[in-house]
Design an enzyme around this catalytic site. Structure first.
Site, PDB file in Angstrom:
ATOM      1  N   LYS A 104       0.861  -1.192   0.000  1.00 30.76           N
ATOM      2  CA  LYS A 104       0.000   0.000   0.000  1.00 30.76           C
ATOM      3  C   LYS A 104       0.885   1.226   0.000  1.00 30.76           C
ATOM      4  O   LYS A 104       2.033   1.177   0.473  1.00 30.76           O
ATOM      5  CB  LYS A 104      -0.874   0.017   1.250  1.00 30.76           C
ATOM      6  CG  LYS A 104      -2.137   0.833   1.099  1.00 30.76           C
ATOM      7  CD  LYS A 104      -3.165   0.054   0.317  1.00 30.76           C
ATOM      8  CE  LYS A 104      -4.536   0.642   0.345  1.00 30.76           C
ATOM      9  NZ  LYS A 104      -5.532  -0.352  -0.088  1.00 30.76           N
TER      10      LYS A 104
HETATM   11  N1  GLU Z   1      -7.006  -0.048  -3.560  1.00 30.63           N
HETATM   12  C1  GLU Z   1      -7.682  -1.267  -3.901  1.00 30.63           C
HETATM   13  C2  GLU Z   1      -7.753  -2.180  -2.698  1.00 30.63           C
HETATM   14  O1  GLU Z   1      -7.619  -1.741  -1.593  1.00 30.63           O
HETATM   15  C3  GLU Z   1      -7.086  -1.920  -5.131  1.00 30.63           C
HETATM   16  C4  GLU Z   1      -5.668  -2.334  -5.016  1.00 30.63           C
HETATM   17  C5  GLU Z   1      -5.087  -2.840  -6.341  1.00 30.63           C
HETATM   18  O2  GLU Z   1      -5.806  -2.831  -7.314  1.00 30.63           O
HETATM   19  O3  GLU Z   1      -3.921  -3.237  -6.323  1.00 30.63           O
HETATM   20  O4  GLU Z   1      -7.996  -3.350  -2.796  1.00 30.63           O
END
Ligand code: GLU
Length: 418
Positions: A104
């Site tokens: 993240k």
């Molecule tokens: N931000 C989204 C999540 O929390 C997508 C993450 C992604 O597509 O890598 O799952």
């Protein structure tokens, strides 16, 4: 907020680790990110002045594949929050059985106060700062709260400029022209729709079930239209300014138009409600699709839904989770109900690596199949071990990560124990 999210993630990991009787070294690995950076993000504002904010990127686990997870631009972003979200991503990709790990990123900024030029300067600067730690086979960012296609296109382009490697697979959630996948924009909602419909059918909820959705961003707004199209009655929705309620069911396309014209759903005809009132409305299905921590123990005590589907990451505190479980309210956990986005991100990454373009129908069909299979896997664990769905999803994900770690280490639990 951030610290709570990290605590929430570690608590959830511990519940699963206890259930699986995991060895201490595996718990220690899961408790700590593989790599975490805090970076300086200087950018130029519209007056030509240099501003400096802080950014983060955390790769929590690459045990099952490259780290994967979104990039959040929000004034409340902290190192702890990003670490917690990265931890949940590792479990999410594992519970979904994607060939990826968890990561993240985020920048502590209120992007709503920035012009497009300032946002571009900020996003490119952030990308340069984290460029050495990301890559198609290392850590693959994507959109999250307040970021979307445009940001991902800037990130892919800046990465190519800095490294000299034009690798679209370095980020997902790009525009179609820049190598994005069909269906990525509606993927979180489509994934949530699939597990909500399957669960509603299993629980015997009426086909015109009453739905309340907190959050009217990418996930919430698309999900509202999709569930309304299935014949469900979306009786209330909210955004950061508040909520609107109509017990007969809202005309979702009209609410979307109001939000586009007037800036908020509260401008739409209907009873205006606060966030807390909204979460306590009488309904069959409640979907928190905004930020983490939206439902605490007090609010959980007043929830009047039979099913809570977590389209956001970490919307229920763990105290709230206990209250909901004790009250017999089923919770479709975030690692499942919000996994549509990362699943189609995985499809985008696979298409980029293989130089392919899948059709919209192909993406939709694969997503639906994947979501239903994962829901089935989670249910099986829940039934066999008599666990709530969240713990079952955590057990499934943590077990898969632990198995990969043991295999990599060339050890088996029995050998370790001796
Ligand atoms: N931000 C989204 C999540 O929390 C997508 C993450 C992604 O597509 O890598 O799952």
């Amino acid at each position: 907020m951030g610290i709570d999210l990290h605590r929430l993630a570690l608590h959830a990991i511990d519940l699963a680790a206890d259930e699986l009787s995991l060895d201490a070294w595996l718990r220690a690995v899961l408790h700590q990110p593989e790599r975490a950076v805090a970076v300086q993000v200087p950018y130029v504002d519209d007056h030509g002045e240099m501003q400096v904010v802080t950014g983060y990127r955390v790769a929590h686990s690459t045990a099952r594949g490259p780290a994967k997870g979104g990039t959040r631009f929000h004034p409340d972003v902290t190192a702890e929050e990003v670490a917690g979200l990265a931890t949940l991503m590792s479990v999410k990709t594992a519970a979904m059985d994607l060939p990826l790990g968890g990561g993240k990123g985020g920048v502590t900024i209120d992007p709503k106060r920035l012009s497009t030029t300032e946002l571009e300067s900020l996003t490119r600067s952030y990308t340069r700062a984290i460029a050495s730690g990301i890559g198609p086979y290392l850590d693959v960012p994507a959109p999250d709260v307040n970021t979307g296609e445009q940001h991902m296109d800037w990130m892919a382009d800046e990465y190519a400029r800095v490294t000299g490697v034009a690798a679209p697979a370095v980020v997902t959630g790009k525009s179609l022209a820049a190598g994005g996948s069909l269906g990525r924009d509606t993927a979180t909602a489509a994934g949530c729709r699939a597990v909500v419909l399957a669960s509603a059918a299993k629980m015997g909820l009426p086909t015109d079930a009453r739905v309340v959705i907190q959050g009217f961003g990418n996930a919430g707004a698309h999900l509202a239209s999709m569930l309304a199209a299935e014949g469900m009655r979306v009786v209330a929705v909210s955004d950061s300014r508040g909520g609107v309620h109509d017990p007969e069911g809202l005309d979702i396309e009209a609410v979307i138009a109001t939000k586009a014209d007037a800036g908020s759903v509260v401008e739409h005809p209907g009873d205006v409600v606060t966030q807390t009132e909204l979460l306590g409305l009488d309904c069959d299905i409640l979907v928190p699709a905004a930020l983490e921590g939206a439902i605490d123990a007090d609010i959980a005590g007043s929830v009047r839904a039979r099913l809570v589907a977590e389209a956001a990451n970490g919307p229920c505190t763990f105290e709230a989770d206990d209250v909901l479980t004790d009250r017999g309210i089923a919770v479709l956990p975030d690692v499942l109900a919000s996994a549509g986005g990362v699943t189609v991100s995985c499809f985008e990454w696979e298409q980029n690596l293989a130089g392919e373009r899948w059709t919209a129908a192909d993406v939709a069909e694969r997503l639906e199949r994947h979501m239903r299979r994962s829901l089935h896997d989670v249910w099986q664990v829940a039934e066999r071990r008599a666990l709530p769905l969240r713990t079952a999803a955590m057990v499934l994900g943590v077990d898969r990560i632990a198995t990969a770690l043991e295999d990599r280490a060339g050890v088996r639990p029995t050998e370790l124990a001796s």
